[in-house]
Design an enzyme around this catalytic site. Structure first.
Site, short mmCIF file in Angstrom:
data_model
loop_
_atom_site.label_atom_id
_atom_site.label_comp_id
_atom_site.label_asym_id
_atom_site.label_seq_id
_atom_site.Cartn_x
_atom_site.Cartn_y
_atom_site.Cartn_z
N GLU A 138 0.86 -1.18 0.00
CA GLU A 138 0.00 0.00 0.00
C GLU A 138 0.89 1.23 0.00
O GLU A 138 2.11 1.13 0.16
CB GLU A 138 -0.94 -0.02 1.21
CG GLU A 138 -1.95 -1.16 1.12
CD GLU A 138 -3.05 -1.05 2.16
OE1 GLU A 138 -4.17 -0.73 1.78
OE2 GLU A 138 -2.79 -1.28 3.34
N HIS A 196 -9.00 10.31 3.58
CA HIS A 196 -8.62 9.26 2.62
C HIS A 196 -8.90 9.76 1.21
O HIS A 196 -9.95 10.33 0.95
CB HIS A 196 -9.41 7.98 2.90
CG HIS A 196 -8.83 6.78 2.23
ND1 HIS A 196 -8.90 6.57 0.88
CD2 HIS A 196 -8.12 5.74 2.73
CE1 HIS A 196 -8.27 5.44 0.58
NE2 HIS A 196 -7.79 4.91 1.69
N ARG A 233 -1.16 9.49 1.99
CA ARG A 233 -2.57 9.84 1.79
C ARG A 233 -2.84 11.34 1.75
O ARG A 233 -3.64 11.81 0.93
CB ARG A 233 -3.41 9.23 2.91
CG ARG A 233 -3.50 7.76 2.76
CD ARG A 233 -4.34 7.13 3.81
NE ARG A 233 -4.38 5.71 3.51
CZ ARG A 233 -4.91 4.80 4.29
NH1 ARG A 233 -5.43 5.14 5.44
NH2 ARG A 233 -4.91 3.54 3.93
N HIS A 275 -11.34 9.82 7.32
CA HIS A 275 -11.14 8.37 7.38
C HIS A 275 -10.56 7.90 8.71
O HIS A 275 -10.95 6.87 9.24
CB HIS A 275 -10.21 7.97 6.24
CG HIS A 275 -9.92 6.51 6.16
ND1 HIS A 275 -10.93 5.58 5.99
CD2 HIS A 275 -8.76 5.80 6.23
CE1 HIS A 275 -10.39 4.37 5.96
NE2 HIS A 275 -9.08 4.47 6.11
N ARG A 331 -1.03 8.79 9.15
CA ARG A 331 -0.87 7.34 9.35
C ARG A 331 -0.42 6.63 8.08
O ARG A 331 -0.99 6.85 7.02
CB ARG A 331 -2.19 6.75 9.82
CG ARG A 331 -2.23 5.23 9.85
CD ARG A 331 -3.52 4.73 10.44
NE ARG A 331 -4.64 4.91 9.56
CZ ARG A 331 -5.21 3.93 8.85
NH1 ARG A 331 -4.72 2.71 8.92
NH2 ARG A 331 -6.26 4.16 8.11
C1 LIG Z 1 -13.54 1.76 5.70
C2 LIG Z 1 -12.32 1.60 6.55
C3 LIG Z 1 -11.25 0.81 6.09
C4 LIG Z 1 -10.10 0.65 6.87
N1 LIG Z 1 -9.08 -0.15 6.42
C5 LIG Z 1 -8.02 -0.36 7.22
C6 LIG Z 1 -7.00 -1.29 6.84
O1 LIG Z 1 -7.08 -1.93 5.79
N2 LIG Z 1 -5.96 -1.45 7.68
C7 LIG Z 1 -5.83 -0.79 8.87
O2 LIG Z 1 -4.85 -0.98 9.59
N3 LIG Z 1 -6.80 0.08 9.25
C8 LIG Z 1 -7.87 0.30 8.47
N4 LIG Z 1 -8.85 1.16 8.89
C9 LIG Z 1 -8.74 1.78 10.21
C10 LIG Z 1 -9.07 0.73 11.27
O3 LIG Z 1 -10.12 -0.10 10.82
C11 LIG Z 1 -9.48 1.37 12.59
O4 LIG Z 1 -8.61 2.40 12.93
C12 LIG Z 1 -9.43 0.33 13.70
O5 LIG Z 1 -10.19 -0.80 13.34
C13 LIG Z 1 -9.94 0.93 15.00
O6 LIG Z 1 -10.11 -0.12 15.91
P1 LIG Z 1 -10.62 0.21 17.37
O7 LIG Z 1 -10.71 -1.11 18.06
O8 LIG Z 1 -9.80 1.28 17.96
O9 LIG Z 1 -12.07 0.84 17.14
P2 LIG Z 1 -13.37 0.30 16.39
O10 LIG Z 1 -13.10 -0.96 15.67
O11 LIG Z 1 -13.92 1.41 15.60
O12 LIG Z 1 -14.35 -0.02 17.60
C14 LIG Z 1 -14.85 1.00 18.42
C15 LIG Z 1 -15.79 0.37 19.43
O13 LIG Z 1 -16.12 1.34 20.43
C16 LIG Z 1 -17.49 1.28 20.69
N5 LIG Z 1 -17.91 2.58 21.27
C17 LIG Z 1 -17.73 3.84 20.79
N6 LIG Z 1 -18.23 4.75 21.62
C18 LIG Z 1 -18.74 4.06 22.66
C19 LIG Z 1 -19.43 4.42 23.85
N7 LIG Z 1 -19.68 5.70 24.17
N8 LIG Z 1 -19.85 3.44 24.68
C20 LIG Z 1 -19.63 2.13 24.40
N9 LIG Z 1 -18.97 1.73 23.31
C21 LIG Z 1 -18.55 2.68 22.44
C22 LIG Z 1 -18.11 0.96 19.36
O14 LIG Z 1 -19.43 0.48 19.47
C23 LIG Z 1 -17.12 -0.10 18.87
O15 LIG Z 1 -17.43 -1.34 19.45
C24 LIG Z 1 -10.01 1.33 8.11
C25 LIG Z 1 -11.06 2.11 8.57
C26 LIG Z 1 -12.21 2.25 7.79
C27 LIG Z 1 -13.32 3.11 8.29
#
Ligand SMILES: Cc1cc2nc3c(=O)[nH]c(=O)nc-3n(C[C@H](O)[C@H](O)[C@H](O)COP(=O)(O)OP(=O)(O)OC[C@H]3O[C@@H](n4cnc5c(N)ncnc54)[C@H](O)[C@@H]3O)c2cc1C
Length: 435
Positions: free
Chosen positions: A112, A226, A268, A329, A364
């Protein structure tokens, strides 16, 4: 209701679930999610997870990450990210059974933007869905991990400047969950923007709570745009991402006259900027991504998710140009944490996108965020495992909040937006309309 736990984890994405799995199985752990367990940004990740290929690749991986981050990264955190990448990828594959794409018996690494070599592990173009399902399935087998859906963190509970629990809204009631340690894994801020690839309910709740409780935050102005989200006229919903890995495999960006105008695999922010400039020049709301030369059969098989998603929206990526434009993004800023994901408040940790470990600097590097979610949530778990036996559970009687949940959520959103706007004057809010 008043509940007592060893560890409360807020969020069921990669960071929350992996943290839970790495906690000592004797601990009583609760994971809550504001929505269903699978409604998170992790599930949406397409491209993959970056990793050092071997010991020799650690240094180049660190350099690529620093360069993409404009050298504003915390180098010691980047070093940890790269050094611990291989063991964490091995853990999700060997311990939890994550089925990575393979070729001739070897991992099929893809490339990438701004990575100098192919070092992204993936499962076709729905890596995040598979990561989530793999971790969730493992968490379901753990008797010590309880998972509660549709439970919203309203605020943390503190005593003498320490975190002792959280106010959680579930089934129309406010519960007070007391825990020896609380881990915020509640994701990014995309739900604050009209124009974003993120799940709509991710509205920076963790950031608002940190701001309200005097927990240090940093780099709130570092918001990644993005370059290639699918363009749809009059769409107010989530924008579909067209993963960078499509450009990694050869798709080209073109202007209205069918000419290339930028090197597709630059960082990006650079590519997004070039697209905005081109849109202005062309007087259009989008540019084109051309993947036709890759062949429809290949695209259908390697980029099944994108192929089907575009087809549902009337574009066959094997035969048509794809209309794309930039969208919010990712959030590089967040709650300041140290190398063990500890915030500036005792017994409060932050992991994943809500945190700022400093690995991303100002921008990032592609596929580094799932990796950050793995590496630093495991570090949080290890730190908790090492001290929790000596931690006392503190509880107290507190009245419920006086404001309604809707009002509180509105206030929280405003707090985060105001803070971002205050420090990011150059941001083009008209394009993203988050106010
Ligand atoms: C379309 C897309 C494609 C992507 N592709 C990639 C990729 O290929 N590779 C890569 O490394 N990254 C990628 N990313 C970024 C990556 O997916 C995210 O940064 C990462 O998954 C975040 O993980 P997390 O566990 O921090 O949060 P998330 O997976 O977003 O989870 C957040 C959690 O917090 C909970 N939550 C939020 N607020 C509250 C609240 N007040 N009370 C209770 N629960 C709450 C939500 O319900 C959820 O369960 C992508 C992002 C997107 C949007």
């Amino acid at each position: 209701m008043k509940l007592e736990k060893d560890v409360l984890i807020v969020g069921s994405g990669v960071a929350g679930l992996y943290c839970a799995l790495n906690l000592n199985p004797e601990l009583n752990v609760t994971v809550i999610s504001k929505s269903t367990m699978d409604n998170n940004n992790t599930y949406l990740a397409q491209g993959g997870i970056s990793t050092a290929l071997n010991e020799e690749d650690i240094k180049p991986f660190v350099e690529d990450t620093m360069k993409a981050g404009r050298y504003e990264n915390r180098e010691e955190a980047v070093q940890v990210l790269a050094e611990e990448s291989i063991e964490n990828i091995s853990q999700i594959v060997e311990e939890y059974g994550m089925p990575l794409d393979m070729e001739n018996g070897k991992i099929d690494y893809t490339r990438e933007g701004a990575h100098r070599v192919n070092r992204i592990v993936h499962c076709k173009d729905n890596t995040g869905e598979i990561v989530f399902k793999t971790l969730y399935k493992s968490a379901l087998t753990r008797k010590n991990i309880e998972m509660i859906e549709d439970a919203t963190l309203l605020d943390i509970i503190t005593e003498d400047g320490k975190c002792i629990g959280a106010r959680v809204f579930k089934d129309g009631e406010e519960d007070h969950i007391f825990a020896k340690d609380v881990v915020l894994a509640c994701g990014g801020i995309g739900g604050l923007f009209k124009n974003s690839t993120n799940q709509r309910h991710l509205t920076g709740d963790g950031i608002a709570i940190a701001l309200k409780n005097g927990v240090e935050v940093e780099n709130l102005n570092y918001i990644q745009i993005h370059p290639t989200a699918f363009y749809e006229e009059n769409s107010n919903g989530r924008r579909m991402l067209i993963s960078e890995s499509l450009r990694g495999e050869g798709a080209l960006l073109k202007n209205k006259d069918g000419e290339r105008f930028v090197e597709e695999l630059l960082p990006r922010d650079v590519v997004s900027h070039a697209i905005f400039e081109q849109m202005k020049k062309d007087g259009t709301d989008y540019v084109y991504l051309d993947a036709r030369h890759l062949g429809e059969e290949y695209l259908k098989n390697r980029f099944t998710f994108i192929y089907n998603g575009c087809l549902e929206r009337g574009t066959n990526i094997g035969t048509d140009l794809i209309k794309v434009s930039p969208a919010q993004h990712y959030f590089m800023g967040g709650i300041h944490v140290d190398l063990n994901s500890k915030t500036t408040m005792d017994h409060l940790y932050a992991v994943g996108e809500v945190s700022c470990t400093g690995v991303h600097g100002a921008n990032r590097l592609a596929s580094n965020s799932l990796l950050e979610g793995l590496v630093f949530s495991k570090r949080a778990a290890n730190d908790i495992n090492s001290h929790i036996k000596d931690t006392e559970l503190v509880t107290k009687e507190i009245p419920n909040l006086e404001v309604s949940v809707d009002e509180l959520m509105k206030e929280n959103k405003k707090k985060v937006i105001d803070e971002i706007v205050r420090i990011r004057e150059d941001f083009d809010y008209e394009l993203f309309d988050c106010r």
